[in-house]
Structure formats: C-alpha cells, structure tokens
Design a protein around this motif. Structure first.
Motif, PDB file in Angstrom:
ATOM      1  N   MET A   1      17.090 -29.567  31.227  1.00  0.00           N
ATOM      2  CA  MET A   1      16.517 -30.597  32.078  1.00  0.00           C
ATOM      3  C   MET A   1      15.310 -31.240  31.418  1.00  0.00           C
ATOM      4  SD  MET A   1      16.742 -32.061  34.953  1.00  0.00           S
ATOM      5  CE  MET A   1      15.776 -33.034  36.041  1.00  0.00           C
ATOM      6  N   LEU A   2      14.444 -30.407  30.844  1.00  0.00           N
ATOM      7  CA  LEU A   2      13.250 -30.918  30.185  1.00  0.00           C
ATOM      8  C   LEU A   2      13.619 -31.759  28.970  1.00  0.00           C
ATOM      9  CD1 LEU A   2      10.174 -30.935  30.078  1.00  0.00           C
ATOM     10  CD2 LEU A   2      10.299 -28.926  28.629  1.00  0.00           C
ATOM     11  N   TRP A   3      14.623 -31.305  28.222  1.00  0.00           N
ATOM     12  CA  TRP A   3      15.050 -32.057  27.046  1.00  0.00           C
ATOM     13  C   TRP A   3      15.648 -33.400  27.437  1.00  0.00           C
ATOM     14  CZ3 TRP A   3      13.168 -30.831  22.591  1.00  0.00           C
ATOM     15  CH2 TRP A   3      12.786 -29.511  22.361  1.00  0.00           C
ATOM     16  N   THR A   4      16.347 -33.448  28.563  1.00  0.00           N
ATOM     17  CA  THR A   4      16.928 -34.704  29.037  1.00  0.00           C
ATOM     18  C   THR A   4      15.831 -35.704  29.371  1.00  0.00           C
ATOM     19  OG1 THR A   4      18.769 -33.451  29.964  1.00  0.00           O
ATOM     20  CG2 THR A   4      18.488 -35.705  30.722  1.00  0.00           C
ATOM     21  N   ILE A   5      14.809 -35.253  30.080  1.00  0.00           N
ATOM     22  CA  ILE A   5      13.688 -36.122  30.419  1.00  0.00           C
ATOM     23  C   ILE A   5      12.982 -36.585  29.153  1.00  0.00           C
ATOM     24  CG2 ILE A   5      11.435 -36.206  31.573  1.00  0.00           C
ATOM     25  CD1 ILE A   5      12.612 -34.217  33.608  1.00  0.00           C
ATOM     26  N   PHE A   6      12.819 -35.677  28.201  1.00  0.00           N
ATOM     27  CA  PHE A   6      12.162 -36.009  26.946  1.00  0.00           C
ATOM     28  C   PHE A   6      12.934 -37.090  26.189  1.00  0.00           C
ATOM     29  CE2 PHE A   6      11.641 -35.205  22.367  1.00  0.00           C
ATOM     30  CZ  PHE A   6      10.289 -35.490  22.265  1.00  0.00           C
ATOM     31  N   VAL A   7      14.250 -36.946  26.116  1.00  0.00           N
ATOM     32  CA  VAL A   7      15.069 -37.930  25.406  1.00  0.00           C
ATOM     33  C   VAL A   7      15.040 -39.276  26.117  1.00  0.00           C
ATOM     34  CG1 VAL A   7      17.444 -38.497  24.742  1.00  0.00           C
ATOM     35  CG2 VAL A   7      16.546 -36.210  24.321  1.00  0.00           C
ATOM     36  N   ILE A   8      15.118 -39.272  27.443  1.00  0.00           N
ATOM     37  CA  ILE A   8      15.070 -40.529  28.199  1.00  0.00           C
ATOM     38  C   ILE A   8      13.737 -41.245  27.961  1.00  0.00           C
ATOM     39  CG2 ILE A   8      14.963 -41.502  30.525  1.00  0.00           C
ATOM     40  CD1 ILE A   8      17.041 -39.367  31.329  1.00  0.00           C
ATOM     41  N   LEU A   9      12.645 -40.507  28.020  1.00  0.00           N
ATOM     42  CA  LEU A   9      11.337 -41.117  27.791  1.00  0.00           C
ATOM     43  C   LEU A   9      11.189 -41.604  26.357  1.00  0.00           C
ATOM     44  CD1 LEU A   9       8.984 -38.794  29.830  1.00  0.00           C
ATOM     45  CD2 LEU A   9       9.610 -41.157  30.320  1.00  0.00           C
ATOM     46  N   LEU A  10      11.760 -40.878  25.420  1.00  0.00           N
ATOM     47  CA  LEU A  10      11.706 -41.309  24.030  1.00  0.00           C
ATOM     48  C   LEU A  10      12.458 -42.622  23.829  1.00  0.00           C
ATOM     49  CD1 LEU A  10      10.792 -40.589  21.166  1.00  0.00           C
ATOM     50  CD2 LEU A  10      12.970 -39.413  20.870  1.00  0.00           C
ATOM     51  N   VAL A  11      13.626 -42.748  24.443  1.00  0.00           N
ATOM     52  CA  VAL A  11      14.402 -43.984  24.344  1.00  0.00           C
ATOM     53  C   VAL A  11      13.653 -45.136  25.013  1.00  0.00           C
ATOM     54  CG1 VAL A  11      16.532 -45.121  25.102  1.00  0.00           C
ATOM     55  CG2 VAL A  11      16.623 -42.833  24.115  1.00  0.00           C
ATOM     56  N   LEU A  12      13.094 -44.904  26.186  1.00  0.00           N
ATOM     57  CA  LEU A  12      12.322 -45.945  26.860  1.00  0.00           C
ATOM     58  C   LEU A  12      11.112 -46.370  26.042  1.00  0.00           C
ATOM     59  CD1 LEU A  12      12.408 -44.718  30.564  1.00  0.00           C
ATOM     60  CD2 LEU A  12      13.578 -46.701  29.589  1.00  0.00           C
ATOM     61  N   TRP A  13      10.493 -45.399  25.379  1.00  0.00           N
ATOM     62  CA  TRP A  13       9.350 -45.707  24.532  1.00  0.00           C
ATOM     63  C   TRP A  13       9.754 -46.605  23.371  1.00  0.00           C
ATOM     64  CZ3 TRP A  13       8.375 -43.309  19.555  1.00  0.00           C
ATOM     65  CH2 TRP A  13       7.148 -43.661  19.016  1.00  0.00           C
ATOM     66  N   LEU A  14      10.885 -46.284  22.757  1.00  0.00           N
ATOM     67  CA  LEU A  14      11.364 -47.109  21.645  1.00  0.00           C
ATOM     68  C   LEU A  14      11.719 -48.515  22.107  1.00  0.00           C
ATOM     69  CD1 LEU A  14      13.522 -44.505  19.728  1.00  0.00           C
ATOM     70  CD2 LEU A  14      11.347 -45.503  19.011  1.00  0.00           C
ATOM     71  N   VAL A  15      12.342 -48.625  23.281  1.00  0.00           N
ATOM     72  CA  VAL A  15      12.652 -49.949  23.829  1.00  0.00           C
ATOM     73  C   VAL A  15      11.366 -50.720  24.105  1.00  0.00           C
ATOM     74  CG1 VAL A  15      13.614 -51.136  25.846  1.00  0.00           C
ATOM     75  CG2 VAL A  15      14.879 -49.275  24.768  1.00  0.00           C
ATOM     76  N   GLY A  16      10.374 -50.043  24.629  1.00  0.00           N
ATOM     77  CA  GLY A  16       9.097 -50.679  24.904  1.00  0.00           C
ATOM     78  C   GLY A  16       8.389 -51.135  23.643  1.00  0.00           C
ATOM     79  N   LEU A  17       8.524 -50.371  22.582  1.00  0.00           N
ATOM     80  CA  LEU A  17       7.911 -50.764  21.314  1.00  0.00           C
ATOM     81  C   LEU A  17       8.558 -52.031  20.770  1.00  0.00           C
ATOM     82  CD1 LEU A  17       7.327 -47.606  19.108  1.00  0.00           C
ATOM     83  CD2 LEU A  17       5.712 -49.395  19.634  1.00  0.00           C
ATOM     84  N   VAL A  18       9.862 -52.127  20.918  1.00  0.00           N
ATOM     85  CA  VAL A  18      10.591 -53.247  20.337  1.00  0.00           C
ATOM     86  C   VAL A  18      10.448 -54.511  21.174  1.00  0.00           C
ATOM     87  CG1 VAL A  18      12.903 -54.066  19.732  1.00  0.00           C
ATOM     88  CG2 VAL A  18      12.224 -51.739  19.167  1.00  0.00           C
ATOM     89  N   SER A  19      10.531 -54.387  22.500  1.00  0.00           N
ATOM     90  CA  SER A  19      10.658 -55.595  23.303  1.00  0.00           C
ATOM     91  C   SER A  19       9.438 -55.935  24.166  1.00  0.00           C
ATOM     92  CB  SER A  19      11.900 -55.495  24.181  1.00  0.00           C
ATOM     93  OG  SER A  19      11.807 -54.349  24.987  1.00  0.00           O
TER      94      SER A  19
END
Length: 49
Positions: A1-19
């Motif tokens: 569960m923790l890893w899932t949240i971590f991966v989701i936040l990491l993806v959102l962070w990358l999207v935020g960096l790009v756009s």
C-alpha cells in the motif's frame, strides 16, 4: 500500500515538473511527505509487502 502511494506521488511529481510549475510545488511537498513516511516505515521495520 505504501509503495503504491509512493509510486503515484512520484508520477504526479514528474507530471508536475513537466507541465504545471505552480501545481508542481504542491506535488513536491506531497513527494517529500511520501519520502518521510517511507523512511519511517523502513526504519521502524514494519514492512508490509
């Protein structure tokens, strides 16, 4: 569960960096919170995989 949240936040962070630079700041804060929670879980030894 923790890893899932971590991966989701990491993806959102990358999207935020790009756009979205304004929204990216909030995602950076969420990523830092996720990293702190991850470190606490690893240090306490309560690994639920």
């Amino acid at each position: 569960m923790l890893w899932t949240i971590f991966v989701i936040l990491l993806v959102l962070w990358l999207v935020g960096l790009v756009s979205f630079h304004a929204i990216g700041a909030y995602i950076h804060i969420l990523l830092v919170i996720a990293l702190v929670v991850l470190l606490i879980q690893l240090i306490s030894g309560r690994r639920t995989l």
